[in-house]
Design an enzyme around this catalytic site. Sequence first.
Site, PDB file in Angstrom:
ATOM      1  N   GLN A  90      -5.606  -1.984   9.387  1.00  0.00           N
ATOM      2  CA  GLN A  90      -5.235  -3.261   8.768  1.00  0.00           C
ATOM      3  C   GLN A  90      -5.812  -4.427   9.577  1.00  0.00           C
ATOM      4  O   GLN A  90      -5.571  -4.540  10.770  1.00  0.00           O
ATOM      5  CB  GLN A  90      -3.707  -3.358   8.664  1.00  0.00           C
ATOM      6  CG  GLN A  90      -3.198  -4.597   7.967  1.00  0.00           C
ATOM      7  CD  GLN A  90      -3.609  -4.671   6.488  1.00  0.00           C
ATOM      8  OE1 GLN A  90      -3.501  -3.696   5.754  1.00  0.00           O
ATOM      9  NE2 GLN A  90      -4.094  -5.822   6.069  1.00  0.00           N
ATOM     10  N   LYS A  97       0.839  -1.197   0.000  1.00  0.00           N
ATOM     11  CA  LYS A  97       0.000   0.000   0.000  1.00  0.00           C
ATOM     12  C   LYS A  97       0.876   1.250   0.000  1.00  0.00           C
ATOM     13  O   LYS A  97       0.620   2.211  -0.735  1.00  0.00           O
ATOM     14  CB  LYS A  97      -0.941  -0.014   1.216  1.00  0.00           C
ATOM     15  CG  LYS A  97      -2.080  -1.008   1.031  1.00  0.00           C
ATOM     16  CD  LYS A  97      -2.818  -1.334   2.317  1.00  0.00           C
ATOM     17  CE  LYS A  97      -3.754  -2.518   2.070  1.00  0.00           C
ATOM     18  NZ  LYS A  97      -4.373  -3.049   3.283  1.00  0.00           N
ATOM     19  N   ASP A 157     -11.677   1.896   3.145  1.00  0.00           N
ATOM     20  CA  ASP A 157     -11.899   0.454   2.992  1.00  0.00           C
ATOM     21  C   ASP A 157     -13.374   0.151   2.725  1.00  0.00           C
ATOM     22  O   ASP A 157     -13.715  -0.949   2.295  1.00  0.00           O
ATOM     23  CB  ASP A 157     -11.479  -0.271   4.286  1.00  0.00           C
ATOM     24  CG  ASP A 157     -10.205  -1.078   4.106  1.00  0.00           C
ATOM     25  OD1 ASP A 157      -9.849  -1.343   2.945  1.00  0.00           O
ATOM     26  OD2 ASP A 157      -9.585  -1.438   5.117  1.00  0.00           O
TER      27      ASP A 157
END
Length: 284
Positions: A97, A53, A120
């Site tokens: 995460q 990322k 997300d």
Amino acid sequence: MHAKILDGKAMSLELREKLARRAEKLKEQGIVPGLAVILVGHDPASEIYVRNKEKGCQEIGIYSRTIRLEESVSQETLEAEIEKLNADPAIHGILVQLPLPGHLDENRALRHVLPEKDVDGFHLINAGSLMTGVPGVIACTPKGALYMIKSTGIDLTGKQAVVVGRSNIVGKPMAMLLLRENCTVTICHSRTRNLAEITRNADILVAAVGKPRFITADMVRDGAVVIDVGINRADGKICGDVDFEPVSEKAAWITPVPGGVGKMTITMLLENTVEAAERTAYGS
Ligand code: NDP
């Protein structure tokens, strides 16, 4: 039939060039898109994802910040870090995460992320927006998978779509997106009976199971579009949920693993971050 490959690498390259231009335009307005990733503990797979990322952000000119927290961090400290990022104008996207260590409540943590910074697409508001058909942030993996399906140019209206897997991060949002495209959608899971009978009806088959080569050629209709979301390790190699070679002989289109949906997931994360920064700059 030998399937055409839906090449996530090539599609990502093209999309990332466009994103870099959008990031450049934002910079002219004095805004650098910013993504913050919160990483708790030292899970090796998570470390790799986070590095990818960061690399993706660098490539297109997104400012990236990784906040590393100890494995033993408390729920309160984690949520306080999220609140700080919510208030930080340099950060347009926040990603926690997953998975988090077992003592932490994932859903509670995710609810702390401001919905407009939830790149997300996991916040209840964004999941609910997708469900009810109002604009919101769409989860990266299904968003990327849909992009790949649409790139075939096939008219999706009325097509039979089968999604194997019903997780909140892949299966369910994938099904919602296909429904929005006017597919007739069936969601399968571990309690589904006669799975092969159902998957054989699929014009569009999405596998998000987490079991190596689970979808075999006898489960696939001739000419189907097969999207393999799975990322598994088997015999020391990365493979998907689809038995790639034999299924390629029947499908019309197929995504490889690696180089398929996984690559597109990160690209969609970058897109969601640029879009969040654009909302700040130009309003929604
Ligand atoms: P989950 O484990 O949360 O969900 C797996 C789903 O598969 C569940 O709904 C489960 O059913 C279903 N399932 C399990 N066994 C069977 C079976 N025998 N028959 C039918 N259905 C079954 O996984 P995720 O959705 O998070 O991920 C799925 C895969 O995708 C994994 O390999 C993961 O690594 C990968 N992944 C890839 C991403 C990418 O960027 N490409 C991003 C996210 C995930 P039930 O609900 O009944 O248990």
